[in-house]
Write an enzyme that holds these catalytic residues in place. Structure first.
Site, PDB file in Angstrom:
ATOM      1  CB  CYS A 106      10.057  32.864 -25.854  1.00  0.00           C
ATOM      2  SG  CYS A 106       8.343  33.398 -25.726  1.00  0.00           S
ATOM      3  CG  HIS A 107       6.479  30.174 -28.145  1.00  0.00           C
ATOM      4  ND1 HIS A 107       6.296  31.371 -27.486  1.00  0.00           N
ATOM      5  CD2 HIS A 107       5.316  29.494 -28.035  1.00  0.00           C
ATOM      6  CE1 HIS A 107       5.070  31.415 -26.997  1.00  0.00           C
ATOM      7  NE2 HIS A 107       4.455  30.288 -27.302  1.00  0.00           N
TER       8      HIS A 107
END
Length: 180
Positions: A106-107
């Protein structure tokens, strides 16, 4: 094998922590929760507070030599806080310098960007990081999971919680390959 899960004291996406943790524990690996502060970390379900988890060791105390691989869960706030902590960035870079496997979802690649380890690597992430990754010298692709071995270590990345099944499969397969 001991696997470091590096998270900030607050902001990790709970499923991106617990799902890979359980997948690795189920194969006999020993996950350890590393954070920038002692005590408990606060996980989230997107923007809502979820469970808390006890920290095994602070990143200042942790030594890359004691771990066989690193997992970086996402959430927006989690990697944003980690990339602002010099000890966390140094710890992440240490896994690359040591040639050990790193997995990020994800991030989480924001912390990889700060550690300056993406030059010439192809990876995936949450789509909003595409430009950041390219600006850091990486090549971004929109795939559920990407395994990049174009360097001294393996980098496994994934886009989002919906991709956790293939992310977990890639991590466990890679660790089995490295030990078998």
């Amino acid at each position: 094998m001991r696997i470091a899960f590096l998270v900030a004291p607050e902001g990790v996406e709970q499923i991106e922590l617990t799902d890979p943790w359980m997948a690795l524990a189920d194969t006999g690996e020993i996950p350890q929760l590393i954070s920038t502060e002692p005590g408990d970390i606060q996980a989230f379900h997107h923007l809502d507070k979820a469970d808390t988890f006890p920290v095994d060791q602070t990143v200042k105390e942790a030594d890359v030599a004691d771990y066989d691989a690193l997992v970086l869960p996402g959430g927006v706030a989690n990697p944003d806080a980690l990339r602002m902590d010099a000890d966390a960035v140094r710890f992440v870079k240490g896994f690359f310098d040591a040639g050990k496997p790193v997995a990020a979802i994800c991030h989480a690649p924001w912390t990889l960007i700060e550690a300056d380890v993406l030059h010439g690597r192809t990876l995936t992430s949450w789509p909003s990081l595409r430009t950041d990754i390219r600006n850091a010298g990486g090549d971004w692709v929109d795939e559920p999971v990407k395994i990049c071995d174009g360097g001294p270590n393996i980098l496994i990345t994934s886009r989002k919680p919906d991709d956790l099944k293939v992310f977990n499969e890639a991590i466990t397969a890679e660790l089995a390959r490295n030990t078998g």
